[in-house]
Scaffold this active site. Structure first.
Site, PDB file in Angstrom:
ATOM      1  N   LYS A  72      -9.456  -1.668   3.016  1.00  0.00           N
ATOM      2  CA  LYS A  72      -8.622  -2.458   2.110  1.00  0.00           C
ATOM      3  C   LYS A  72      -8.047  -3.711   2.764  1.00  0.00           C
ATOM      4  O   LYS A  72      -7.798  -4.711   2.080  1.00  0.00           O
ATOM      5  CB  LYS A  72      -7.484  -1.595   1.552  1.00  0.00           C
ATOM      6  N   ASP A 108      -3.756  -1.448  -7.217  1.00  0.00           N
ATOM      7  CA  ASP A 108      -3.058  -0.224  -6.804  1.00  0.00           C
ATOM      8  C   ASP A 108      -1.567  -0.301  -7.094  1.00  0.00           C
ATOM      9  O   ASP A 108      -0.959   0.678  -7.538  1.00  0.00           O
ATOM     10  CB  ASP A 108      -3.246   0.026  -5.301  1.00  0.00           C
TER      11      ASP A 108
END
Length: 290
Positions: A72, A108
């Site tokens: 990420k 997210d």
């Protein structure tokens, strides 16, 4: 004219546990689209494969990618632009092709907040206190979602420098937020953290995820807060040992399935411009019974 066939995927390591293909295939069917969603395992140090995966969006070989542990933050080196949220969080979970370039986004944070406040609407009413376990990309999204709303957050991680960097990076998002890093060793041996106020405890690590379901990130003999809730980003299994411990301590609990769905909805809409309500309904129905 032949109907367009989409090619999506998830890059990370490991990825075989992921249920994302089921969610996205359900959304494709519900929206009358064709395509596939592949699991693309890329080991941590395979930078050539990671670079190539990102580049596949520039060549139209892929129409969208999700990113999970441990990439990420690593994919930041190869994206062309970032959304404001991804720039602040400094972690990306969604890659979107844009006119021959790659846009990095982070769904997210919004997915976490939406699911958190669906479970406990009271948390949305005023800033509160949270303890976040972990300092990786997922933790960055969680802390960002809380910090922009003025929460006080304690970040606990085995790599203290990583936690300190997270705090330093996210401090500017809201001057009213109070963020601090706490060494894992101090937390594990019982350094006082919790007062009498309700606390939100979040597991933003992969500890307890299938197949190592016997593990928990919560230190043995560490006291839980007197009141509050525990949220585990892990969704497989849904009843993690971390959540079992929290329930035994009298806390309300929530697993990560709702966040998984919410972040996936946002990614799918970015890739296809589909109706979010249709996508959310399809993904929620696909996840029933997990």
């Amino acid at each position: 004219m032949l109907a367009r066939s989409y090619a999506f995927g998830l890059i990370g390591y490991p990825v075989e546990h992921s249920r994302s293909p089921v969610l996205h295939q359900a959304a494709l069917r519900a929206c009358g689209l064709t395509g596939r969603y592949d699991l693309i395992p890329i080991p941590p140090h395979d930078t050539d494969a990671l670079r190539a995966a990102v580049h596949s969006l520039r060549t139209a070989a892929r129409d969208g990618l999700n990113v999970t542990i441990p990439h990420k933050t690593r994919v930041l080196a190869w994206v062309d632009a970032l959304t404001p949220a991804a720039r602040a969080i400094r972690a990306v979970n969604t890659l979107v092709p844009r006119d021959g370039q790659v846009l990095g986004d982070n769904t997210d944070a919004a997915g976490f907040w939406t699911d958190l406040t669906r479970a406990w609407p009271g948390w949305a009413e005023a800033p509160a206190r949270a303890l976040v376990l972990g300092a990786g990309g997922a933790a960055r999204a969680v802390v960002y979602a809380l910090a922009v709303r003025g929460w006080s957050v304690v970040v606990v991680a085995r790599r203290l420098e990583q936690a300190r960097t997270l705090v330093q990076d996210l401090m500017p998002v809201n001057p009213q937020a109070r963020l601090r890093a706490l060494p894992w060793s101090a937390f594990a041996r019982g350094e006082p953290v919790f007062g009498f106020e309700p606390w939100l405890v979040v597991n933003a690590t992969p500890v307890g995820m299938w197949p190592r379901v016997e593990s928990s990130p919560w230190p043995d003999n560490r006291a839980w807060p007197r009141a509050g809730a525990a949220y585990d980003l892990v969704y497989r299994p849904r009843a993690t040992r971390f959540l079992q411990q929290a329930r035994a301590a009298g806390l309300d609990t929530r697993d990560g399935l709702g966040m998984l769905i919410e972040q996936a909805v946002r990614a799918f809409v970015l890739w296809t411009a589909s109706d979010p309500a249709c996508v959310r309904q399809a993904m929620t129905m696909a996840a029933e019974g997990w």
